[in-house]
Design an enzyme around this catalytic site. Sequence first.
Site, PDB file in Angstrom:
ATOM      1  N   TYR A  96      -4.441   4.494   6.420  1.00 40.59           N
ATOM      2  CA  TYR A  96      -4.977   3.554   7.420  1.00 40.59           C
ATOM      3  C   TYR A  96      -6.292   4.068   7.998  1.00 40.59           C
ATOM      4  CZ  TYR A  96      -0.682   0.917   7.249  1.00 40.59           C
ATOM      5  OH  TYR A  96       0.356   0.148   6.806  1.00 40.59           O
ATOM      6  N   LYS A 145       0.838  -1.194   0.000  1.00 39.97           N
ATOM      7  CA  LYS A 145       0.000   0.000   0.000  1.00 39.97           C
ATOM      8  C   LYS A 145       0.878   1.251   0.000  1.00 39.97           C
ATOM      9  CE  LYS A 145       0.474   2.046   3.408  1.00 39.97           C
ATOM     10  NZ  LYS A 145       1.680   2.690   4.047  1.00 39.97           N
TER      11      LYS A 145
HETATM   12  P1  NAD Z   1      12.415   1.306   2.227  1.00 42.34           P
HETATM   13  O1  NAD Z   1      12.949   2.625   1.804  1.00 42.34           O
HETATM   14  O2  NAD Z   1      12.886   0.748   3.529  1.00 42.34           O
HETATM   15  O3  NAD Z   1      12.705   0.203   1.089  1.00 42.34           O
HETATM   16  C1  NAD Z   1      12.460   0.468  -0.265  1.00 42.34           C
HETATM   17  C2  NAD Z   1      13.231  -0.506  -1.136  1.00 42.34           C
HETATM   18  O4  NAD Z   1      13.055  -0.104  -2.494  1.00 42.34           O
HETATM   19  C3  NAD Z   1      14.750  -0.526  -0.868  1.00 42.34           C
HETATM   20  O5  NAD Z   1      15.211  -1.850  -0.981  1.00 42.34           O
HETATM   21  C4  NAD Z   1      15.295   0.319  -2.004  1.00 42.34           C
HETATM   22  O6  NAD Z   1      16.617  -0.033  -2.356  1.00 42.34           O
HETATM   23  C5  NAD Z   1      14.336  -0.021  -3.131  1.00 42.34           C
HETATM   24  N1  NAD Z   1      14.282   0.972  -4.214  1.00 42.34           N
HETATM   25  C6  NAD Z   1      14.243   0.669  -5.535  1.00 42.34           C
HETATM   26  N2  NAD Z   1      14.229   1.763  -6.280  1.00 42.34           N
HETATM   27  C7  NAD Z   1      14.273   2.806  -5.432  1.00 42.34           C
HETATM   28  C8  NAD Z   1      14.307   4.205  -5.622  1.00 42.34           C
HETATM   29  N3  NAD Z   1      14.244   4.755  -6.837  1.00 42.34           N
HETATM   30  N4  NAD Z   1      14.365   4.981  -4.522  1.00 42.34           N
HETATM   31  C9  NAD Z   1      14.375   4.437  -3.273  1.00 42.34           C
HETATM   32  N5  NAD Z   1      14.348   3.103  -3.045  1.00 42.34           N
HETATM   33  C10 NAD Z   1      14.305   2.300  -4.120  1.00 42.34           C
HETATM   34  O7  NAD Z   1      10.822   1.427   2.190  1.00 42.34           O
HETATM   35  P2  NAD Z   1       9.778   0.501   2.942  1.00 42.34           P
HETATM   36  O8  NAD Z   1       9.449   1.127   4.245  1.00 42.34           O
HETATM   37  O9  NAD Z   1      10.225  -0.908   2.915  1.00 42.34           O
HETATM   38  O10 NAD Z   1       8.478   0.716   2.003  1.00 42.34           O
HETATM   39  C11 NAD Z   1       8.316   0.029   0.775  1.00 42.34           C
HETATM   40  C12 NAD Z   1       6.806  -0.051   0.452  1.00 42.34           C
HETATM   41  O11 NAD Z   1       6.145  -0.725   1.505  1.00 42.34           O
HETATM   42  C13 NAD Z   1       6.097   1.296   0.318  1.00 42.34           C
HETATM   43  O12 NAD Z   1       5.119   1.225  -0.691  1.00 42.34           O
HETATM   44  C14 NAD Z   1       5.425   1.493   1.664  1.00 42.34           C
HETATM   45  O13 NAD Z   1       4.269   2.304   1.627  1.00 42.34           O
HETATM   46  C15 NAD Z   1       5.076   0.074   2.031  1.00 42.34           C
HETATM   47  N6  NAD Z   1       4.996  -0.143   3.492  1.00 42.34           N
HETATM   48  C16 NAD Z   1       3.915  -0.790   3.993  1.00 42.34           C
HETATM   49  C17 NAD Z   1       3.803  -1.020   5.358  1.00 42.34           C
HETATM   50  C18 NAD Z   1       2.643  -1.797   5.901  1.00 42.34           C
HETATM   51  O14 NAD Z   1       2.426  -1.808   7.115  1.00 42.34           O
HETATM   52  N7  NAD Z   1       1.881  -2.470   5.056  1.00 42.34           N
HETATM   53  C19 NAD Z   1       4.810  -0.570   6.222  1.00 42.34           C
HETATM   54  C20 NAD Z   1       5.925   0.069   5.681  1.00 42.34           C
HETATM   55  C21 NAD Z   1       6.007   0.278   4.305  1.00 42.34           C
END
Ligand code: NAD
Length: 380
Positions: free
Chosen positions: A209, A124
């Site tokens: 949320y 999401k």
């Molecule tokens: P994060 O920044 O920790 O990880 C993102 C990943 O994407 C990294 O591995 C990064 O290297 C990669 N990536 C690839 N191309 C990129 C770019 N151009 N710029 C930046 N990173 C790039 O983020 P996250 O917290 O893991 O979030 C990822 C997704 O998960 C988002 O859509 C976020 O909304 C969602 N999320 C959902 C929940 C939930 O409770 N369902 C919680 C946190 C995050």
Amino acid sequence: MTSPDATHSDAIQTQARLPVLPPHVRVGYAVIGLGELTEEQLYPAFHLSGQSRLCALVTGNREKALEQAELLGLRPQDVYDYDHFEELKDRPDVQAVFIVLPNSLHREYTERAARIGKHVLCEKPLSVSVADAEAMVLACKAAGVLLMTAYRIQYTPHHQAARELIQGGTLGKVKMMAAIDVQTEPNEGQWRLKRDLAGGGSLLDVGLYCLNTARYLSGEEPYEVFAYTHSTPGDERFGEVEESVSFTLRFPSGLISSNFCSYGTSKHRSLRVLGEKGNLLLDPAFDYTSLRLMVDTETEVRETLIRETDQFALELDHFSGCVLSGEAPFTPGEEGVQDQRIMEAIYRSAREGRPVQLERLEGRDLFRGKKPAQIERERA
Ligand code: NAD
């Protein structure tokens, strides 16, 4: 509101059960994006899962991915670069992908996955616009693969118990829901503060949320929104995306849902529901663990005791069950598209300083598929 002879009890024990399948029958996944959520929540969830198994990693950082693969018991040949993603086509053990990338990349990887015949579980928000989200739904339909928006709240027993109290009439006619989801993250430099990657600020990240839970608990769709956005002048983090949003939703039954989300306030995540005969409080309401559900009616005041099961494992296994049965998930792509429509209306309302109308839709669970089966309940 509570009468003097009200009882104070722990009325319900609720437990979520995950069916366990032999490893060779479980649905195989490739995870795309190995950031914080994947490392801290999804790897453990795969470990707990009884219907899903992790088979491959897709990454932009091969060195880091190889280290993780070793810890996870995967082989070097299970690690794929973004550019070689399509090679997963030749992996029959990988039936689905889990997209965990910054929001604006969700569409590209959904379309690429659909083209190679893989089912898609996408984090999401589903995407950064209604147009992108609709294109994702169409791409998966055309390819004959399932698309699920990776929402957690619809699969947690706490929220399921709250939904039963609301829709089962325990609180009487429900008039008001008030939700808050605020935190002080992210820090400068994070993709969440960049419009081209995040698509928006606190609304798309945490306000979603509040919005999605009001829709899930009531089962209804809002027909009008009114919103304000605010960013602290001079705070450089909020040059491209908003810091805070206050938004109100009006539903056909008369229910009003009032919500606040922010990146600028110390962490708080709660939800209060007010009905004619009682009220309930989820506090915290949106955390990964330690949720609490309190109910206050004319006859009793109680905390509903619920044994927690990993939220991500519940969500993951719901999708795996759908892949195995071919049924539409409870939170399909269409559910994510509807949230995107409402968020666009929220931004428009804030820009134009007036209420914005949405299509008036009657009926419950209009965008949802198969109800989650994992949660069973028993009286304590
Ligand atoms: P994060 O920044 O920790 O990880 C993102 C990943 O994407 C990294 O591995 C990064 O290297 C990669 N990536 C690839 N191309 C990129 C770019 N151009 N710029 C930046 N990173 C790039 O983020 P996250 O917290 O893991 O979030 C990822 C997704 O998960 C988002 O859509 C976020 O909304 C969602 N999320 C959902 C929940 C939930 O409770 N369902 C919680 C946190 C995050």
